[in-house]
Every structure is written in structure tokens, then in C-alpha cells.
Design a protein around this motif. Structure first.
Motif, PDB file in Angstrom:
ATOM      1  N   ALA A  75       0.834  -1.211   0.000  1.00  0.00           N
ATOM      2  CA  ALA A  75       0.000   0.000   0.000  1.00  0.00           C
ATOM      3  C   ALA A  75       0.867   1.259   0.000  1.00  0.00           C
ATOM      4  O   ALA A  75       0.472   2.293  -0.536  1.00  0.00           O
ATOM      5  N   ARG A  76       2.054   1.160   0.568  1.00  0.00           N
ATOM      6  CA  ARG A  76       2.998   2.281   0.576  1.00  0.00           C
ATOM      7  C   ARG A  76       3.694   2.463  -0.778  1.00  0.00           C
ATOM      8  O   ARG A  76       4.448   3.404  -0.961  1.00  0.00           O
ATOM      9  N   GLY A  77       3.527   1.493  -1.652  1.00  0.00           N
ATOM     10  CA  GLY A  77       4.163   1.598  -2.965  1.00  0.00           C
ATOM     11  C   GLY A  77       5.456   0.812  -3.097  1.00  0.00           C
ATOM     12  O   GLY A  77       6.139   0.899  -4.121  1.00  0.00           O
ATOM     13  N   ALA A  78       5.810   0.040  -2.081  1.00  0.00           N
ATOM     14  CA  ALA A  78       7.023  -0.780  -2.184  1.00  0.00           C
ATOM     15  C   ALA A  78       6.756  -2.001  -3.058  1.00  0.00           C
ATOM     16  O   ALA A  78       5.641  -2.529  -3.090  1.00  0.00           O
ATOM     17  N   ARG A  79       7.778  -2.427  -3.771  1.00  0.00           N
ATOM     18  CA  ARG A  79       7.722  -3.694  -4.506  1.00  0.00           C
ATOM     19  C   ARG A  79       8.127  -4.782  -3.517  1.00  0.00           C
ATOM     20  O   ARG A  79       9.190  -4.702  -2.897  1.00  0.00           O
ATOM     21  N   VAL A  80       7.266  -5.773  -3.339  1.00  0.00           N
ATOM     22  CA  VAL A  80       7.522  -6.833  -2.365  1.00  0.00           C
ATOM     23  C   VAL A  80       7.811  -8.132  -3.113  1.00  0.00           C
ATOM     24  O   VAL A  80       7.009  -8.581  -3.931  1.00  0.00           O
ATOM     25  N   LEU A  81       8.972  -8.715  -2.832  1.00  0.00           N
ATOM     26  CA  LEU A  81       9.364  -9.989  -3.434  1.00  0.00           C
ATOM     27  C   LEU A  81       9.175 -11.105  -2.414  1.00  0.00           C
ATOM     28  O   LEU A  81       9.502 -10.928  -1.234  1.00  0.00           O
ATOM     29  N   LEU A  82       8.646 -12.233  -2.880  1.00  0.00           N
ATOM     30  CA  LEU A  82       8.443 -13.384  -1.999  1.00  0.00           C
ATOM     31  C   LEU A  82       9.172 -14.598  -2.553  1.00  0.00           C
ATOM     32  O   LEU A  82       9.273 -14.769  -3.774  1.00  0.00           O
ATOM     33  N   PRO A  83       9.655 -15.471  -1.680  1.00  0.00           N
ATOM     34  CA  PRO A  83      10.425 -16.617  -2.135  1.00  0.00           C
ATOM     35  C   PRO A  83       9.564 -17.786  -2.606  1.00  0.00           C
ATOM     36  O   PRO A  83       8.430 -17.969  -2.166  1.00  0.00           O
ATOM     37  N   ALA A  84      10.148 -18.559  -3.522  1.00  0.00           N
ATOM     38  CA  ALA A  84       9.589 -19.841  -3.939  1.00  0.00           C
ATOM     39  C   ALA A  84      10.718 -20.853  -3.774  1.00  0.00           C
ATOM     40  O   ALA A  84      11.810 -20.660  -4.309  1.00  0.00           O
ATOM     41  N   LEU A  85      10.464 -21.896  -3.001  1.00  0.00           N
ATOM     42  CA  LEU A  85      11.509 -22.875  -2.677  1.00  0.00           C
ATOM     43  C   LEU A  85      11.813 -23.755  -3.886  1.00  0.00           C
ATOM     44  O   LEU A  85      10.909 -24.322  -4.506  1.00  0.00           O
ATOM     45  N   LEU A  86      13.102 -23.866  -4.210  1.00  0.00           N
ATOM     46  CA  LEU A  86      13.554 -24.716  -5.314  1.00  0.00           C
ATOM     47  C   LEU A  86      13.922 -26.099  -4.772  1.00  0.00           C
ATOM     48  O   LEU A  86      14.148 -26.252  -3.563  1.00  0.00           O
ATOM     49  N   PRO A  87      14.008 -27.110  -5.655  1.00  0.00           N
ATOM     50  CA  PRO A  87      14.281 -28.478  -5.176  1.00  0.00           C
ATOM     51  C   PRO A  87      15.580 -28.610  -4.372  1.00  0.00           C
ATOM     52  O   PRO A  87      15.687 -29.456  -3.500  1.00  0.00           O
ATOM     53  N   ASP A  88      16.572 -27.743  -4.659  1.00  0.00           N
ATOM     54  CA  ASP A  88      17.841 -27.843  -3.927  1.00  0.00           C
ATOM     55  C   ASP A  88      17.866 -26.957  -2.675  1.00  0.00           C
ATOM     56  O   ASP A  88      18.922 -26.724  -2.090  1.00  0.00           O
ATOM     57  N   ASN A  89      16.680 -26.452  -2.269  1.00  0.00           N
ATOM     58  CA  ASN A  89      16.539 -25.589  -1.076  1.00  0.00           C
ATOM     59  C   ASN A  89      16.983 -24.145  -1.307  1.00  0.00           C
ATOM     60  O   ASN A  89      16.962 -23.341  -0.381  1.00  0.00           O
ATOM     61  N   ASP A  90      17.404 -23.807  -2.535  1.00  0.00           N
ATOM     62  CA  ASP A  90      17.670 -22.411  -2.853  1.00  0.00           C
ATOM     63  C   ASP A  90      16.315 -21.719  -3.045  1.00  0.00           C
ATOM     64  O   ASP A  90      15.266 -22.380  -3.060  1.00  0.00           O
TER      65      ASP A  90
END
Length: 204
Positions: A75-90
Motif C-alpha cells: 500500500a505504501r508503494g514498495a515492490r515486495v518480493l516473496l520466495p519460492a523454494l527450489l528443489p535444492d533448497n535455494d
């Protein structure tokens, strides 16, 4: 047969067990009230007030709640990135576009995670963040964070180092999880601040 783990690994496992037991005893009301207080405290951070891009995560179960904070940042206008877990835990990353943009993904026998359903931006997307909000189980007086043990965020921190990126590192916890000392190893890296429902503590 000799145990392959060093003393600090065994210490960490014992710490994690104990901290998770306490968390698992929290009620839904406890978690909800803490999430609202946590968002209020975090939104007062100057680092978040000025952040254009924030790498965050969606809390699950009895973790300190993050959704109210994610929505307020957006709502403040920040771009928010969220993680997606990869098979190697990265971790890969995707943009948060509101609660409807989340998909529940089960990773093997591990808990189901809420991940962004939009396009994947690649593991290096985190290097664009001004602030990285880290999950954890505890932080100590030196700013050393005890994670869940999957190693995903060790990779994130190493990636930030390699890229010469210097975002503010902030861990979100319950008040009782700020402790005198947690087991740490040479590669562990301190965070800059911890936010709990009752306030913010900064580390040198």
C-alpha cells in the motif's frame, strides 16, 4: 560410528526443538494479535519507510505473522518480493500482488508454503532489495540469527555478499525469541535489527 555433526549443529537442533515447541503452543488469537503488533513496529523502521524493494516471506502456522505487513508495504508503494523454494533448497523470487496472488505449495514431506503464483524472477532478484526480512527462530545480543536449518537463507546471504549488495537485514520474531546467545558458526552473519511485537532492537 562417529556423529558427523559438530557440537554447534547438535546445539542448534536442540534450540530449534525447544523454540518450535513454544511456538506450537500459541493459539490462533496469539498469532493474529502478534501479527498486528509486529506490522505496527516494522512499519516504523526508517529502512522500510524508504525501501523501494523489500524481499519478504509469507508466514505459515505459528510463525510471527507477516501478511498484514506485506499488504501495508504494498500500500505504501514498495515492490515486495516473496520466495519460492527450489528443489535444492535455494530460493527463487516472485512479486507479491496481494493475498490472491499466493499459491499453497507442498514441498515433499515439508510443510506447505504460500508462494507467489506470478512469473519467477530468478534467485538473483533478491540482490535488488533494499531490505530483506528474514524468518528465524531466535536472535541473540550479537545479532546472530538461528534459522530453521534448511540453509535457504544462508544461500540468500551468500548471494547478497557475492553481488556486493548491502540491504538491511531484519528478522521478525516473538519477544521471547530474543535471547542472550545462540550457537553460531564462522559463516553465520549478523542481522541489523530484530522486530518483535513489542519493539525494535538494532545491532552494531
Amino acid at each position: 560410528m562417529k556423529h558427523p555433526e559438530g557440537p554447534s549443529d547438535l546445539d542448534k537442533r536442540a534450540w530449534r526443538r525447544e523454540l518450535l515447541t513454544v511456538r506450537n503452543g500459541l493459539t490462533a488469537d496469539d498469532v493474529r494479535e502478534s501479527a498486528a503488533a509486529l506490522a505496527r513496529q516494522a512499519l516504523g523502521l526508517p529502512e522500510l519507510a524508504h525501501a523501494r524493494t523489500v524481499a519478504a516471506y509469507v508466514s505459515v502456522g505459528s510463525e510471527p505473522g507477516t501478511l498484514a505487513l506485506l499488504d501495508a508495504l504494498r500500500a505504501r508503494g514498495a515492490r515486495v518480493l516473496l520466495p519460492a523454494l527450489l528443489p535444492d533448497n535455494d530460493l527463487d523470487w516472485g512479486a507479491y500482488e496481494g493475498e490472491d496472488s499466493l499459491t499453497r505449495v507442498r514441498h515433499g514431506a515439508k510443510m506447505a508454503l504460500l508462494e507467489p503464483s506470478g512469473p519467477r524472477l530468478g534467485p538473483d532478484a533478491v540482490t535488488e532489495a533494499d531490505v530483506v526480512l528474514l524468518p528465524g527462530l531466535a536472535v541473540d545480543a550479537r545479532g546472530m540469527r538461528l534459522g530453521r536449518g534448511g540453509g535457504s537463507y544462508d544461500r540468500v546471504l551468500a548471494r547478497l555478499d557475492r553481488a556486493g549488495a548491502r540491504p538491511a537485514l531484519v528478522v521478525l520474531l516473538y519477544d521471547t525469541e530474543v535471547v542472550a546467545r545462540v550457537p553460531a558458526e564462522p559463516h553465520d552473519r549478523p542481522v541489523h535489527a530484530v522486530v518483535t511485537p513489542s519493539g525494535v532492537r538494532r545491532f552494531g
